[in-house]
Motif scaffolding. Structure first.
Motif, PDB file in Angstrom:
ATOM      1  N   ILE A   1       0.817  -1.214   0.000  1.00 28.43           N
ATOM      2  CA  ILE A   1       0.000   0.000   0.000  1.00 28.43           C
ATOM      3  C   ILE A   1       0.851   1.265   0.000  1.00 28.43           C
ATOM      4  O   ILE A   1       0.684   2.137  -0.864  1.00 28.43           O
ATOM      5  N   LEU A   2       1.758   1.391   0.964  1.00 33.09           N
ATOM      6  CA  LEU A   2       2.555   2.626   1.031  1.00 33.09           C
ATOM      7  C   LEU A   2       3.460   2.827  -0.179  1.00 33.09           C
ATOM      8  O   LEU A   2       3.486   3.931  -0.735  1.00 33.09           O
ATOM      9  N   PRO A   3       4.195   1.808  -0.632  1.00 30.81           N
ATOM     10  CA  PRO A   3       5.021   2.049  -1.825  1.00 30.81           C
ATOM     11  C   PRO A   3       4.190   2.475  -3.040  1.00 30.81           C
ATOM     12  O   PRO A   3       4.592   3.358  -3.792  1.00 30.81           O
ATOM     13  N   TRP A   4       3.030   1.853  -3.222  1.00 29.85           N
ATOM     14  CA  TRP A   4       2.177   2.207  -4.361  1.00 29.85           C
ATOM     15  C   TRP A   4       1.638   3.631  -4.213  1.00 29.85           C
ATOM     16  O   TRP A   4       1.672   4.417  -5.149  1.00 29.85           O
ATOM     17  N   ALA A   5       1.133   3.973  -3.030  1.00 31.77           N
ATOM     18  CA  ALA A   5       0.518   5.288  -2.827  1.00 31.77           C
ATOM     19  C   ALA A   5       1.552   6.411  -2.781  1.00 31.77           C
ATOM     20  O   ALA A   5       1.359   7.458  -3.382  1.00 31.77           O
ATOM     21  N   LEU A   6       2.662   6.191  -2.070  1.00 30.24           N
ATOM     22  CA  LEU A   6       3.669   7.241  -1.921  1.00 30.24           C
ATOM     23  C   LEU A   6       4.499   7.453  -3.174  1.00 30.24           C
ATOM     24  O   LEU A   6       4.838   8.593  -3.506  1.00 30.24           O
ATOM     25  N   GLY A   7       4.842   6.370  -3.846  1.00 31.58           N
ATOM     26  CA  GLY A   7       5.711   6.511  -5.010  1.00 31.58           C
ATOM     27  C   GLY A   7       6.972   7.261  -4.609  1.00 31.58           C
ATOM     28  O   GLY A   7       7.614   6.935  -3.618  1.00 31.58           O
TER      29      GLY A   7
ATOM     30  N   ALA B   1      -2.923  10.295   0.024  1.00 35.16           N
ATOM     31  CA  ALA B   1      -4.026   9.582   0.670  1.00 35.16           C
ATOM     32  C   ALA B   1      -4.361   8.351  -0.154  1.00 35.16           C
ATOM     33  O   ALA B   1      -4.161   8.338  -1.374  1.00 35.16           O
ATOM     34  N   SER B   2      -4.863   7.333   0.523  1.00 37.59           N
ATOM     35  CA  SER B   2      -5.345   6.152  -0.193  1.00 37.59           C
ATOM     36  C   SER B   2      -6.425   5.480   0.636  1.00 37.59           C
ATOM     37  O   SER B   2      -6.508   5.662   1.846  1.00 37.59           O
ATOM     38  N   ASP B   3      -7.225   4.715  -0.049  1.00 34.65           N
ATOM     39  CA  ASP B   3      -8.268   3.943   0.614  1.00 34.65           C
ATOM     40  C   ASP B   3      -8.749   2.870  -0.351  1.00 34.65           C
ATOM     41  O   ASP B   3      -8.344   2.850  -1.523  1.00 34.65           O
TER      42      ASP B   3
ATOM     43  N   THR C   1      -6.132   4.531  -9.588  1.00 33.58           N
ATOM     44  CA  THR C   1      -6.938   3.452  -9.037  1.00 33.58           C
ATOM     45  C   THR C   1      -6.370   2.099  -9.459  1.00 33.58           C
ATOM     46  O   THR C   1      -5.671   1.985 -10.463  1.00 33.58           O
ATOM     47  N   SER C   2      -6.689   1.108  -8.650  1.00 25.88           N
ATOM     48  CA  SER C   2      -6.418  -0.286  -8.976  1.00 25.88           C
ATOM     49  C   SER C   2      -7.694  -1.048  -8.647  1.00 25.88           C
ATOM     50  O   SER C   2      -8.670  -0.453  -8.204  1.00 25.88           O
ATOM     51  N   SER C   3      -7.667  -2.338  -8.832  1.00 28.98           N
ATOM     52  CA  SER C   3      -8.862  -3.126  -8.512  1.00 28.98           C
ATOM     53  C   SER C   3      -9.182  -3.088  -7.026  1.00 28.98           C
ATOM     54  O   SER C   3     -10.315  -3.296  -6.615  1.00 28.98           O
ATOM     55  N   GLN C   4      -8.183  -2.814  -6.208  1.00 26.45           N
ATOM     56  CA  GLN C   4      -8.353  -2.828  -4.763  1.00 26.45           C
ATOM     57  C   GLN C   4      -8.582  -1.459  -4.137  1.00 26.45           C
ATOM     58  O   GLN C   4      -9.194  -1.359  -3.082  1.00 26.45           O
TER      59      GLN C   4
END
Length: 187
Positions: A21-27, A133-135, A175-178
């Motif tokens: 989650i964090l690596p994907w959201a933060l980049g 932010a992510s959810d 967005t992703s599937s999750q």
């Protein structure tokens, strides 16, 4: 949060947050040296931020969770836990160099309160500072997981306009599937 959310304190969830989650959201977003974390919950994100950022102030509305986090991070001088409502934060304007808000916005019960939270984050960020932010994406499965709890997911398609109205520019939403991830800069 309901009893099912105790999973958010598990090592499996911490690993998912840390490795996915964090690596994907933060980049490659730089949150700077004075980071605000909104809604740390059981602290999986705080674990990562507290180990990698110079200073993290985490605002948690749930007093029991805040007490648990305060005890858990007592030996980490880089992490400060504050009991508070992120829609009315006790911080001065332009204080933070970046903000993070992960997997908790669906617990904010209305669009109005979510928008107030976004506006408060914009207020306490320095001009040009990043919000990440992510959810999760809304689903029947997640709704069932939230029985007896608040579940008000955000449609990611609405985020650019909502974040702009709250005081952000350069809004990007993926967005992703999750789930979804958004980055934006305070005006």
């Amino acid at each position: 949060m309901n009893k099912a959310h105790e999973r958010c304190g598990s090592e499996g969830w911490r690993r998912l947050v840390r490795e996915v989650i964090l690596p994907w959201a933060l980049g490659d977003v730089d949150l700077g040296d004075e980071v605000l974390e909104v809604g740390p919950g059981y602290g999986a994100t705080t674990d990562v931020l507290g180990a990698t950022m110079p200073r993290v102030t985490a605002v948690e509305i749930d007093e029991a969770l805040a007490a648990m986090l305060t005890a858990r991070f007592a030996d980490n001088p880089r992490v400060r836990i504050v009991v508070g409502d992120a829609t009315r934060m006790p911080f001065e304007d332009d204080r933070f160099s970046g903000a993070a808000c992960f997997t908790m916005l669906h617990h904010v019960p209305t669009d109005e309160l979510q928008d107030r939270l976004f506006a408060e984050v914009a207020r306490v960020l320095r001009p040009g500072a990043a919000l990440v932010a992510s959810d999760a994406i809304a689903s029947d499965e997640l709704e069932a997981h939230h029985v007896g709890d608040t579940y008000h997911p955000i449609d990611p398609a609405t985020l650019p306009a909502r974040l702009a109205a709250a005081g952000f520019t350069d809004v990007e939403v993926r967005t992703s599937s999750q789930g979804w991830a958004a980055t934006a800069r305070a005006r």
